[in-house]
Design a protein around this motif. Structure first.
Motif, PDB file in Angstrom:
ATOM      1  N   ALA A   1       0.829  -1.197   0.000  1.00 14.10           N
ATOM      2  CA  ALA A   1       0.000   0.000   0.000  1.00 14.10           C
ATOM      3  C   ALA A   1       0.864   1.247   0.000  1.00 14.10           C
ATOM      4  N   MET A   2       1.904   1.225   0.820  1.00 19.03           N
ATOM      5  CA  MET A   2       2.773   2.399   0.872  1.00 19.03           C
ATOM      6  C   MET A   2       3.507   2.590  -0.443  1.00 19.03           C
ATOM      7  N   ALA A   3       3.909   1.479  -1.062  1.00 17.53           N
ATOM      8  CA  ALA A   3       4.627   1.596  -2.343  1.00 17.53           C
ATOM      9  C   ALA A   3       3.743   2.271  -3.379  1.00 17.53           C
ATOM     10  N   GLN A   4       2.478   1.899  -3.384  1.00 22.02           N
ATOM     11  CA  GLN A   4       1.568   2.528  -4.335  1.00 22.02           C
ATOM     12  C   GLN A   4       1.451   4.018  -4.067  1.00 22.02           C
ATOM     13  N   ALA A   5       1.302   4.342  -2.793  1.00 23.14           N
ATOM     14  CA  ALA A   5       1.169   5.757  -2.446  1.00 23.14           C
ATOM     15  C   ALA A   5       2.437   6.516  -2.811  1.00 23.14           C
ATOM     16  N   VAL A   6       3.581   5.905  -2.557  1.00 22.40           N
ATOM     17  CA  VAL A   6       4.846   6.571  -2.839  1.00 22.40           C
ATOM     18  C   VAL A   6       5.016   6.819  -4.331  1.00 22.40           C
ATOM     19  N   LEU A   7       4.735   5.779  -5.123  1.00 20.89           N
ATOM     20  CA  LEU A   7       4.939   5.929  -6.559  1.00 20.89           C
ATOM     21  C   LEU A   7       4.055   7.025  -7.132  1.00 20.89           C
TER      22      LEU A   7
ATOM     23  N   ALA B   1       8.740  10.212 -15.603  1.00 18.05           N
ATOM     24  CA  ALA B   1       7.402   9.603 -15.593  1.00 18.05           C
ATOM     25  C   ALA B   1       7.477   8.167 -16.104  1.00 18.05           C
ATOM     26  N   MET B   2       8.218   7.949 -17.173  1.00 17.34           N
ATOM     27  CA  MET B   2       8.317   6.593 -17.728  1.00 17.34           C
ATOM     28  C   MET B   2       8.965   5.652 -16.726  1.00 17.34           C
ATOM     29  N   LYS B   3       9.953   6.167 -16.014  1.00 17.53           N
ATOM     30  CA  LYS B   3      10.635   5.319 -15.041  1.00 17.53           C
ATOM     31  C   LYS B   3       9.683   4.902 -13.934  1.00 17.53           C
ATOM     32  N   VAL B   4       8.934   5.878 -13.443  1.00 16.93           N
ATOM     33  CA  VAL B   4       7.997   5.550 -12.361  1.00 16.93           C
ATOM     34  C   VAL B   4       6.937   4.578 -12.866  1.00 16.93           C
TER      35      VAL B   4
END
Lengths: 315, 674
Positions: B451-457, B468-471
């Motif tokens: 969940a945190m990874a999603q929020a961070v990304l 943007a492409m990298k993320v």
């Protein structure tokens, strides 16, 4: 260890609110001088004011950013009983990118000073909520997100006591219906709880009050939901004389009604505290609440896991 | 640990705001008289608060609204600075993540019997990283531009912290990870002490470098120190430089030192047998002591007393040993060399009592004590107290978690590990250069980590297209579709605001946002009507099946196709396509004049390319359009006056061409080909 950098606010009067955009690289400040300033974070880490304009006919109390999916949009609310939505237009004049902010709509339904304005989470489309000093919460929506000139008043909720702050639950999903928390700064302790939780039912298409937090009897100055991040319950931070962290657990039987709420932590402010404010960090972590107190101290609390997983200490 | 208090000392006249940190006790001041009367703060990224002077609002009494008292309003951005952001830590962070990930991978892939070897190896890798970092800090390499130089205090405290980390970790390695069969720990403990307490070797060097070593004040201290650490050969070597080295007492002590048995786990000698030999050796030492072999030289007497395990003598030399754990190990070396792990903590208590009791112990001592009691949970808890360093606690907990497995008494450990890793990762993700490392840890933190990874990304600033492409790549690697969609939406919006319609369509299609792409397609079509050309046509030509996202977009794509066919000279196909576009009602009405005008050259071409059937379609379209245009009401499909007049001018021409073509087509289709 702390490092502090100062910057001159360039406002001619007191600042009432500072708000950062989704990525933390743009900042909006609003002031008693009736204007709003937009700041951009430069390469060298310095804030540069890129726009400044008069927004209202009275002190501007709050400013807030919309999600960048909708574009560069802010909303302001003011003592002049209006709330406004502004959009940035960018033009490339060959030498530089120039930006200008235009008013897209003026929301003048309130009969008293509008104390807070907040955008809804992006999953609900482009919606915003305002709360006024006479206790009315209004929810507006722009049905066509490509046309910001059209906003309609969708719902009015009368809380019956003066409101000072609102917060949307930032993570509605299939499991959690949209929620708003409203805080009241009514000074009378016997008028009951000062925090109300409203929930939206998609069946009846109405907002209903599902909870009044009766343990909160002092005037509430600020309120904020924490990002959900995978928990089954919601965390709400409430700033009164102290900062209270409340956990709201949805009732598992009827998934739309909140049943159990529990104050899981009270962070005491020291001494006389005038205007505490709670901001749950918009960034990834749900575990940070900061409070600043009017007179004496500012405290920054972080939830740190310790070896005793049975209690969650805030220190 | 992370409680910070900004304190306004009300008595100062210039209204300074002091910032006080509990952990380091440093104070910095910010001078701002306006803040003296009230302060407000807003949290921005993970560790930053923007504070500004504020007064409470009396909502009813707006006449007395807060006013600034003439002074300039200032805002202050206050940031917590962690050791982790420093340059020395950077390498540590980057190397550690590699070890962490390979540890998780190796453990999951290998069988349980290889686990121990892997854990020992990884533990040693961490230790060497810490060591390298300590050396780096001490060297103070030249700074790159923009870096703040560390002052002496910071360097010292960093160095101390790293020393403590290595000390603790090496003890954990001995007591938890690299446990030897039978529970014998003496050899490892002695190595541990030798590694971390080097005064005796320094003194030895000092003494031996001088002209008359035996007269150097450090000489005997060095010898004692070496003996206490079990370095018998070096002690003997030093003693051999003494002028009296040939005399009886010296020869006697030399023999005793030489013959001291040392237990080796894999030495082939059983424990029982070793104990017998050792006791035999020690009783020989005692006998020689009683027989007054060393009465002529009291220093040799002392050495022999040490060898006999005389507590009083060893305790009296505590100044040479500095800490209770050195004292403990030295004591055990000469009293119970086959000591087992479970006896360690009582030996530790004895040693602590000797140096002055509990009140003399530091928080570091508590960590070591907890380790000696083999209480993993306590170790972690104490580590958090002594070191304000989430790097260390996260990695140590991870090691302990894997070492102890899922033993029943360590119920808390899995959860604790996850939350500590989460804590560490959340510190990293707030930093603009370290967020990628943070994400790698979040992958191992369970559902909260996801969940945190999603929020961070989602929150990574999208400074340009490549970022943007990298993320997006990182998000799609983890199957975070909603994050990808969201980023595409934001980029699409941004492209639109800059007027880059083609790029906006590209992003819009990726975000699967039909409404947005429709809107963009309309914009592009309007632009074409106004300007007569398409920008970013390559992007539009290669939409592929993505164009089906919205009707308008499909039309746009097909219309581009028509242009291409026409330019390639495939008039028949172009005509068919054009007519189908018109009849299928995909085209927005404001665009019909354009389509009809496009049909003109086809109608007038030498070879008939538009059939009679198709001509009827076109006529129908023209009829509808002129009817709507001439209605002269608000819903005129052609939005501008200029468009309307331009259409009306061409209308006659189109009608003529249509009827001509109809005639020609009927004749052509009706006649028999010869």
């Amino acid at each position: 260890m702390f490092v502090a950098k100062s910057l001159t606010a360039e406002h001619k009067d007191l600042i009432h609110d500072v708000s950062f955009d989704f990525y933390g690289r743009r900042m909006a400040t609003c002031s008693s001088d009736q204007s709003v300033k937009i700041w951009d974070l430069g390469e060298n880490g310095e804030w540069v004011c890129t726009s400044s304009w008069k927004t209202h006919c009275g002190p501007v109390w709050k400013v807030t950013w919309a999600h960048p999916e909708f574009g560069q949009i802010i909303a302001t609310c003011s003592f002049d009983r209006a709330a406004a939505v502004w959009e940035e237009t960018v033009s490339d004049s060959g030498h530089a990118i120039r930006s200008a902010w235009t008013r897209r709509t003026n929301l003048v339904d309130s009969r008293t000073s509008v104390m807070d304005v907040k955008f809804a989470p992006k999953q609900q489309g482009l919606q915003l909520a305002t709360c006024s000093a006479d206790g009315v919460v209004r929810i507006y929506e722009a049905p066509d997100v490509m046309n910001l000139n059209q906003w309609s008043l969708q719902y009015e909720i009368n809380c019956k006591v003066s409101c000072s702050c609102i917060s949307w639950n930032p993570s509605p999903s299939r499991l959690h219906a949209p929620l708003i928390a409203v805080g009241s700064d009514d000074p009378n302790p016997s008028s009951g709880g000062k925090v109300f939780i409203y929930e939206f039912s998609t069946n009846t298409r109405k907002w209903t009050r599902v909870e009044t937090l009766v343990t909160v009897t002092e005037p509430v100055h600020d309120i904020s939901f924490a990002p959900n991040l995978g928990r089954s319950y919601h965390l709400l931070g409430i700033a009164t004389k102290d900062v209270k962290i409340i956990a709201l657990k949805p009732n598992s039987d009827s998934a739309n009604y909140l049943d159990i709420w529990k104050c899981i932590s009270t962070l005491r402010g020291e001494g006389v505290v005038n205007v505490p404010e709670v901001a749950s960090a918009g960034n990834a972590s749900q575990q940070i609440g900061g409070t600043t107190t009017g007179q004496n101290t500012a405290r920054y609390f972080k939830l740190t896991p310790t070896a005793h997983s049975s209690h969650v200490p805030w220190h | 640990m992370n409680s910070y208090i900004f304190d306004h000392r009300g008595t100062t006249t210039n209204g300074a705001m002091n910032v006080d940190s509990k952990s380091s006790g440093r104070t910095s001041s910010i001078h701002d008289p306006a803040i003296a009367n009230g302060m407000h703060g807003v949290i921005t990224s993970l560790n930053t608060i923007m504070v500004f002077p504020h007064k409470p609002v009396q909502r009813n009494n707006i006449g007395a609204a807060p006013r600034a008292e003439g002074a300039q309003i200032k805002m202050h951005q206050v940031e917590a600075f962690s050791w982790l952001w420093g340059r020395q830590a950077r390498k540590l962070i980057n190397e550690a993540v590699g070890t962490f990930l390979s540890l998780q991978k190796t453990l999951s892939e290998s069988g349980p019997d290889q686990h121990k070897a892997t854990l020992v190896k990884k533990c040693r890798e961490y230790r060497s990283m810490i060591q390298a970092c300590a050396e780096d800090t001490a060297i103070q390499a030249p700074l790159t531009n923009g870096e703040v130089p560390m002052d002496q205090d910071e360097i010292e405290s960093s160095g101390q912290m790293l020393y403590k980390m290595e000390l603790i970790l090496s003890l954990i390695e001995i007591l938890f990870i690299d446990t030897k069969p039978g529970g014998a720990i003496m050899g490892q403990l002695v190595s541990w002490i030798r590694l971390h307490f080097t005064q005796c070797t320094e003194k030895r060097r000092e003494a031996m470098d001088s002209d008359h070593p035996h007269q150097h004040p450090a000489y005997w201290e060095a010898v004692y120190g070496l003996v206490l650490q079990g370095r018998m050969d070096e002690a003997r070597q030093m003693l051999s430089h003494h002028p009296n080295a040939g005399t009886d007492p010296f020869l006697s002590i030399d023999e005793l030192l030489r013959k001291m048995p040392v237990y080796q786990v894999y030495g082939g000698v059983s424990e029982a047998e070793f104990t017998v030999r050792w006791q035999h050796w020690q009783s020989e030492c005692e006998r020689r002591l009683q027989d007054a072999h060393f009465s002529t030289c009291h220093q040799l007497q002392t050495i022999c007393q040490i060898l006999c395990g005389d507590q009083g003598t060893i305790n009296s030399l505590v100044d040479l040993m500095d800490t209770w754990y050195h004292l403990m190990v030295s004591t055990l070396l000469f009293t119970t060399p086959t000591v087992k792990l479970f006896r360690l903590h009582s030996a530790a208590q004895d040693a602590i009592t000797c140096i002055g009791g509990e009140q003399r112990t530091t928080s570091l001592d508590h960590v070591l004590l907890a380790a000696m009691e083999v209480d993993a949970l306590q170790v972690i808890k104490e580590c958090q107290q002594v070191l304000d360093n989430s790097w260390f606690t996260a990695h140590v907990t991870d090691l302990l978690f894997h070492t102890l497995g899922l033993k029943s008494e360590q119920k808390f450990l899995p959860e604790l590990r996850e939350s500590l890793l989460l804590d560490y990762a959340s510190m990293l993700v707030g930093h603009n250069s370290l967020w990628q490392v943070g994400l790698l840890y979040l992958d191992h933190c369970g559902s909260a980590g996801l969940a945190m990874a999603q929020a961070v990304l989602q929150r990574i600033p999208l400074t340009d297209d490549s970022r943007a492409m990298k993320v997006i790549q990182m998000a799609s690697d983890r199957d975070f579709d909603n994050v990808v969609v969201s980023i595409c939406r934001v980029m699409g919006r941004r492209a639109l605001s800059l007027g880059r319609l083609g790029a906006a369509v590209w992003w819009g299609v990726r975000s699967r946002d039909a409404a947005f792409t429709s809107h963009l397609a309309h914009q592009i079509l309007h632009k074409y009507v106004a300007e007569g050309k398409f920008e970013s046509s390559p992007l539009l030509d290669h939409l592929g099946p993505a164009m089906l996202l919205s009707d308008t977009l499909t039309f746009l794509g097909k219309y581009r196709e028509f242009h291409t066919l026409y330019q390639d000279g495939k008039f028949l196909n172009a005509a068919t396509l054009l007519v189908s576009l018109i009849s299928s009602k995909l085209a927005p009405e404001y665009f019909w004049p354009v389509l009809l005008l496009d049909a003109l050259p086809l109608l007038k071409s030498e070879e008939p390319v538009i059939t009679a059937e198709q001509t009827y379609e076109l006529m129908y379209c023209l009829h509808n359009l002129s009817h709507n245009v001439n209605k002269k009401d608000k819903n005129n499909p052609l939005e501008t006056e200029a468009a309307i007049t331009s259409f009306l001018e061409k209308e006659k021409d189109i009608r003529l061409a249509l009827s001509d073509n109809l005639a020609r087509a009927i004749i052509h289709e009706g006649s028999i080909q010869d």
